[in-house]
Design a protein around this motif. Structure first.
Motif, PDB file in Angstrom:
ATOM      1  N   GLY A 155       0.791  -1.228   0.000  1.00 50.39           N
ATOM      2  CA  GLY A 155       0.000   0.000   0.000  1.00 50.39           C
ATOM      3  C   GLY A 155       0.815   1.266   0.000  1.00 50.39           C
ATOM      4  O   GLY A 155       0.264   2.362  -0.180  1.00 50.39           O
ATOM      5  N   ASP A 156       2.135   1.161   0.189  1.00 50.42           N
ATOM      6  CA  ASP A 156       2.979   2.355   0.114  1.00 50.42           C
ATOM      7  C   ASP A 156       2.905   2.955  -1.292  1.00 50.42           C
ATOM      8  O   ASP A 156       2.802   2.229  -2.287  1.00 50.42           O
ATOM      9  N   VAL A 205      14.828  14.058   4.512  1.00 53.13           N
ATOM     10  CA  VAL A 205      13.406  13.910   4.180  1.00 53.13           C
ATOM     11  C   VAL A 205      13.058  12.431   4.072  1.00 53.13           C
ATOM     12  O   VAL A 205      12.010  11.983   4.571  1.00 53.13           O
ATOM     13  N   LEU A 206      13.908  11.663   3.448  1.00 52.18           N
ATOM     14  CA  LEU A 206      13.679  10.227   3.336  1.00 52.18           C
ATOM     15  C   LEU A 206      13.651   9.572   4.707  1.00 52.18           C
ATOM     16  O   LEU A 206      12.803   8.707   4.976  1.00 52.18           O
ATOM     17  N   ARG A 207      14.573   9.970   5.581  1.00 54.03           N
ATOM     18  CA  ARG A 207      14.585   9.376   6.926  1.00 54.03           C
ATOM     19  C   ARG A 207      13.287   9.659   7.671  1.00 54.03           C
ATOM     20  O   ARG A 207      12.812   8.816   8.436  1.00 54.03           O
ATOM     21  N   ARG A 208      12.708  10.829   7.442  1.00 50.69           N
ATOM     22  CA  ARG A 208      11.475  11.191   8.155  1.00 50.69           C
ATOM     23  C   ARG A 208      10.248  10.442   7.642  1.00 50.69           C
ATOM     24  O   ARG A 208       9.348  10.115   8.425  1.00 50.69           O
ATOM     25  N   THR A 211       9.703   4.444   3.841  1.00 54.05           N
ATOM     26  CA  THR A 211       9.926   3.119   4.431  1.00 54.05           C
ATOM     27  C   THR A 211      11.050   2.367   3.714  1.00 54.05           C
ATOM     28  O   THR A 211      11.641   1.441   4.273  1.00 54.05           O
ATOM     29  N   ALA A 212      11.322   2.745   2.468  1.00 48.26           N
ATOM     30  CA  ALA A 212      12.379   2.105   1.686  1.00 48.26           C
ATOM     31  C   ALA A 212      12.831   3.088   0.618  1.00 48.26           C
ATOM     32  O   ALA A 212      12.061   3.950   0.179  1.00 48.26           O
ATOM     33  N   VAL A 275       6.570   5.438   0.275  1.00 43.87           N
ATOM     34  CA  VAL A 275       6.085   6.329   1.324  1.00 43.87           C
ATOM     35  C   VAL A 275       4.666   5.917   1.710  1.00 43.87           C
ATOM     36  O   VAL A 275       3.813   5.755   0.823  1.00 43.87           O
ATOM     37  N   PRO A 276       4.369   5.734   2.998  1.00 45.24           N
ATOM     38  CA  PRO A 276       2.998   5.408   3.397  1.00 45.24           C
ATOM     39  C   PRO A 276       2.023   6.495   2.943  1.00 45.24           C
ATOM     40  O   PRO A 276       2.373   7.684   2.950  1.00 45.24           O
TER      41      PRO A 276
END
Length: 328
Positions: A155-156, A205-208, A211-212, A275-276
């Motif tokens: 679902g991401d 930004v990716l760290r925040r 998910t992958a 990203v969720p």
């Protein structure tokens, strides 16, 4: 005291690149010391570039150097890490005279200033060919903060940064196998091949939000398959939503078959991330604040079938090959 030609070369050409790092010992020792910041993990990546495979033998030496460094910085960015230092190994042929090496070092010096990293060691050897450049890059991020390609969840939403396909088209233009719409487009696409843009500012930004993540080196669709495999998922890629630059779009409009090259050709060095859905708005806002455009191109799903690439009518697309292969 006399020194060997190799040591003289290192001191003249490469030691100035290491002057800012105390642990490099001015490249006069067999090893360096690297200390990460307090509370930081070290992220390490390595890439090799071979003349005739990853760059053209007559490419400008400063561009070769910058590409060699940038492809590693792109890997660090995808892990959520900020660049810090690197090791350099160069297997030189008889074609690299001192002028070539000085220009090569100038390219590294320019990117060191731009991206905040420093040379701390390496090796130089001679070879009958081809010229080969290997860089091992070190990055830092908060302890436990590394972003893997295998963390995506069903679902991401799938996002890519920048535009896709420019470098693959640019290489065709450089070697005379395709024509751009005009000289400006040819220059833009060629520069995208010669000088990838590592998305270093996206790391926090990716760290925040993600998910992958991984950088796209061997082709968007093939690299998406690697992310799905690592995450034990499948995915849907909407080809009509993949962002193309204006220059690439004009080439695809002239020959729709070039879309496959854009999706599978590689050398993009953009970021693919998952990203969720609930984080998508904040992710897009933070990317805009970082000055990096991102585009949602599909979604992950439960299952372990290979990902699907769908055209504008929702029909599955098939490709002669899904990505560049380093073997065979």
């Amino acid at each position: 005291m006399d020194v060997s030609p190799e040591q003289a070369l290192i001191q003249e050409v490469f030691a100035p690149l290491a002057a800012a790092h105390e642990g490099a010992a001015s490249l006069r020792d067999d090893a360096a010391i690297y200390r990460p910041g307090a509370g930081c993990d070290i992220v390490i990546t390595m890439d090799s570039l071979v003349a005739g495979v990853h760059f053209l033998a007559d490419d400008r030496p400063d561009l070769v150097a910058r590409k060699a460094l940038r492809v590693n910085l792109s890997d660090l960015a995808a892990k959520g890490a900020a660049p810090a230092a690197y090791l350099l190994s160069v297997a030189l042929t008889s074609g690299q005279e001192i002028t070539w090496l000085r220009q090569f070092a100038d390219g590294l010096a320019s990117d060191q200033r731009d991206f905040g990293c420093v040379l701390i060691g390496g090796d130089t050897v001679s070879t009958p060919g081809p010229l080969t450049i290997t860089i091992t890059a070190f990055g830092e991020l908060p302890c436990g903060g590394i972003l893997r390609r295998g963390g995506a969840r069903a679902g991401d939403l799938l996002y890519v940064s920048g535009s896709i396909g420019d470098a693959a088209l640019g290489l065709r233009v450089i070697i005379g196998k395709a024509e751009a719409a005009d000289a400006a487009d040819a220059e833009f696409l060629s520069n995208r091949y010669w000088l990838p843009q590592p998305r270093v500012s996206l790391a926090p930004v990716l760290r925040r939000h993600a998910t992958a993540a991984m950088d796209i080196s061997d082709g968007l669709f093939g690299d998406l398959a690697l992310m799905c495999q690592a995450s034990s998922l499948t995915a849907r890629l909407d080809a009509h939503r993949v962002p193309l630059s204006d220059a690439a779009r004009r080439m695809v409009d002239c020959d729709p078959g070039r879309l496959e090259l854009c999706l599978t050709g590689g050398d993009d060095y953009e970021i693919l991330c998952a990203v969720p859905p609930e984080a998508a708005s904040a992710f897009e806002r933070d990317c805009a604040d970082a000055g990096i455009p991102v585009t949602c191109i599909g979604a992950s799903a439960a299952g372990e079938a290979p990902p699907l690439c769908l055209d504008a009518d929702g029909r599955p697309m098939t490709f002669m090959r899904t990505s560049y292969s380093h073997i065979g």
